[in-house]
Scaffold this active site. Structure first.
Site, PDB file in Angstrom:
ATOM      1  N   ILE A 178      30.715  14.930 -29.198  1.00 57.98           N
ATOM      2  CA  ILE A 178      31.162  16.165 -29.821  1.00 57.98           C
ATOM      3  C   ILE A 178      29.977  17.105 -30.055  1.00 57.98           C
ATOM      4  CG2 ILE A 178      33.132  15.136 -30.982  1.00 57.98           C
ATOM      5  CD1 ILE A 178      31.410  14.949 -33.554  1.00 57.98           C
ATOM      6  N   GLY A 184      24.767  11.736 -33.232  1.00 57.70           N
ATOM      7  CA  GLY A 184      24.025  10.819 -34.094  1.00 57.70           C
ATOM      8  C   GLY A 184      23.548   9.537 -33.461  1.00 57.70           C
ATOM      9  N   SER A 236      29.936  25.904 -29.361  1.00 55.62           N
ATOM     10  CA  SER A 236      28.843  26.127 -30.298  1.00 55.62           C
ATOM     11  C   SER A 236      29.359  26.925 -31.480  1.00 55.62           C
ATOM     12  CB  SER A 236      27.698  26.891 -29.656  1.00 55.62           C
ATOM     13  OG  SER A 236      26.744  27.185 -30.659  1.00 55.62           O
TER      14      SER A 236
END
Lengths: 297, 368
Positions: B247, B301, B184
């Protein structure tokens, strides 16, 4: 059993109309209309199915009608590409819309005197509230303000629905010159108000809340925080709010709000993480103190 | 006149919690008929199934765990499933990957936390969360009661914190997998060590693997913002990771031209959404080529069933849906339906046949 859960719909647009400085879209959305309670909002996808704009736009519901099984109207100002796209919608276009979302305005059980304070487009959610309050026998007074006459929303309806309606503009082009918080004390005193409901920009809500404290009356504020999802998963619309247990948490405006008890919102700390908020650097010490106090007690 | 406070009895309790209390939720994920009608993708009858007449076998394996289908939520985009359960039955998707949980409550970053960018968003939430205790008491039991599979994402400031989280989760019944959030961008400086330094990442993986119950697979979630992704992935696999998730968000920045300041309070944020999908596909492809036996959960995405298929072809065994959930709260079940249709259209019998198919030489009859 009543179902308060929000629904996602592809809703046909009924009308898109210009209202002074704003646009109002009415969609046919029976599932949203039947669940709606004053103060709730819709989250609208913009830009079509393959839109490059991923974030939903949140708008307070301004009006719900039984026509066509149930219609929902929301108000917006064109501020960017997403709202510009919305303003170009035409009758029968479909909108991907989720709602009703958020914590509604709590209602008084008794027929008390209510003053409704709106800033700009923040007036929109106050109209269904006013109708509900009137049906419960409450006295309703309106105080609406904006930068100029074009941006004062709903003056005619406010005059019709409310006992009194007071308007302010920054430039004096409509009503009194000044801000809503300057005229509010007089309205509260004249109407002998028991409660304040407010929706508008943060600084206005802070002032209204301070004023309610001076008169020792409850205040419910609806915040206009920017949201990405509206459904409680993205964690972007958080503001510092004090809980029933006295602990400040970074609280989601979309599911725990947008309506909060005014005195619970730490207006001065909005845009920051207060040092003593749950999980903030200063919280641990605070928590240890609380434990010690409990043990000592 | 009105000395009554808002909490006093004259307030009708209209301001109560909007999410149904746990007790009201039917166990096993049985939604109402209406819920099924408005969100269910599998409501089609057999007659509408693909030309092959067979619906494809959607099961997929991640280490020792088999999931009913390869569509999951991505960490930090679905809470622990509760909010999304208003829109679809969380038991229908392969698994719910929870928002990263830490040992202690965490307040996160100040606002503004996000900005919309073309086909994506920048965010800097800072891992706001209630901490492991509340997670185990409230969030995990809720998800399990709904019949959801729980993949728990964990984040810590040190290897020891990660190990402690793995221990606590192993003692709780019902955790399907653990995903180590090594990447993160919103962790403190020490967090960045895990992100970039293969030795530090390997150490975290090793202690988590040693602390977690042996039947719970441990996946390491990696960032693409590293000098040597394959090296990092190899280090994690050698340290005992049962698989890799990739990812995480890509570091990015936007500047508000009106205020002339960065649009996100922290300056930079994590870019997510379809804008990063080609980056994610490339990462999955490269790592699968180097480590073909290490299962990968692909994410970045995913917006349609075809996007999910793309990740599988690159080498992922499962796919997580993230930012697109903000756009479409029922995205996971829609993508699952589209994915199933895409397999039927291509006559693919098993998800397993697709994994890494893009690596096969031209002319190989990958999908026959």
């Amino acid at each position: 059993m009543s179902d308060f859960r929000p629904v996602q719909m592809r809703s046909p647009v009924l009308t898109v109309r210009r209202v002074d400085a704003y646009h109002a879209i009415t969609v046919v959305a029976p599932g949203i209309a039947e669940r709606f309670r004053s103060g709730q909002f819709v989250a609208v996808a913009v830009g079509g199915e393959q839109s490059s704009m991923l974030l939903r736009r949140a708008f307070a519901i301004h009006e719900v009608k039984p026509d066509y099984g149930g219609t929902v109207e929301f108000l917006f100002a064109v501020r960017g590409r997403g709202t510009a796209w919305l303003a170009e919608r035409r009758s029968r276009d479909l909108l991907d819309i989720v709602g009703p979302l958020g914590r509604p305005f709590p209602l008084p059980r008794d027929p008390v005197n209510c003053v409704l304070v709106g800033g700009g487009a923040g007036a929109a959610p106050l109209f269904p509230l006013a109708h509900t309050l009137r049906r419960r026998g409450c006295r309703v007074d309106f105080v609406l303000g904006a930068a100029d006459a074009e941006r004062v929303f709903g003056a005619i309806t406010a005059r019709r629905v409310a006992e009194t309606a007071t308007f302010t503009t920054d430039d004096g082009s409509f009503g009194l010159r000044g801000q809503v918080t300057e005229v509010l004390p007089q309205v509260v005193e004249d109407a002998r108000s028991d409660v304040i409901y407010a929706c508008g920009p943060m600084p206005m809500l802070r002032e209204v809340t301070a004023l309610a404290a001076r008169y020792d009356i409850p205040v419910q504020v609806s915040v206009e925080e920017t949201m990405a999802c509206g459904t409680g998963v993205c964690m972007t619309c958080v503001i510092p709010v004090i809980g029933d247990d006295g602990i400040t948490r970074m609280t989601r405006s979309c599911v725990d709000g947008p309506v909060f008890r005014g005195e619970r919102v730490r207006f001065d700390d909005v845009g920051t993480i207060p040092f003593d908020a749950l999980g903030a650097p200063g919280w641990k010490t605070h928590g240890d103190d609380a434990v010690q106090t409990r043990e000592a007690g | 006149m009105a000395a009554t406070t808002p909490g006093a009895t004259w307030w009708k309790g209209a301001g109560g919690p909007l999410l149904p209390p746990v007790a009201e939720v039917p166990a096993g994920g049985g939604g109402t008929q209406e819920e099924a009608r408005r969100t269910d993708g599998s409501g089609r009858d057999e007659a509408t199934k693909g030309a092959s007449g067979m619906s494809p076998d959607l099961r997929t394996r991640l280490g020792d765990v088999e999931l009913a289908n390869p569509i999951m939520t991505a960490a930090g985009c679905a809470g622990a499933g509760r909010e999304l359960a208003q829109f679809f039955d969380v038991a229908r998707i392969g698994a719910v990957v929870t928002k990263s949980v830490m040992l202690e409550p965490r307040a996160g970053r100040p606002a503004p936390r996000m900005a919309e960018t073309p086909s994506g968003m920048l965010s800097a939430i800072g891992l706001q969360g209630p901490g492991i205790e509340v997670f185990l008491q409230r969030d995990l039991p809720w998800l399990l009661a709904r019949g959801g599979r729980a993949v728990v994402s964990i984040a810590g400031g040190s290897a020891e914190e990660y190990a402690e989280l793995a221990r606590r989760l192993s003692m709780a019944p019902g955790v399907t997998m653990i995903e180590i959030n090594l990447s993160s961008p919103n962790l403190a400086d020490r967090g960045r060590d895990f992100t970039e330094d293969p030795a530090a990442a390997a150490r975290v993986v090793r202690v988590v693997r040693a602390s977690a119950r042996s039947d719970i697979p441990v996946f390491a979630k990696l960032s693409s913002d590293v000098p040597d992704l394959v090296g990092l992935a190899t280090a994690c696999a050698e340290a005992g990771a049962d698989g890799l998730s990739m990812i995480n968000t890509v570091r990015g920045m936007a500047i508000d031209t009106a205020t002339m300041r960065p649009a996100v309070a922290g300056g930079t944020g994590g870019l997510s959404g379809p804008a990063i999908r080609p980056i994610a596909i490339a990462c999955v492809y490269r790592v699968h080529a180097a480590l073909p036996d290490v299962p990968i959960i692909g994410m970045g995405g995913v917006r349609t069933g075809s996007d999910a298929l793309e990740f599988l072809l690159a080498g992922a065994s499962a796919v997580a849906v993230g930012t697109v959930i903000f756009h479409d709260p029922s995205a996971c079940v829609r993508i699952l339906r589209e994915f199933e249709e895409a397999l039927e259209e291509r006559g693919v019998a098993r998800v397993g046949d697709l994994i890494g198919a893009a690596h096969r030489p031209l002319g190989a009859t990958a999908l026959r």
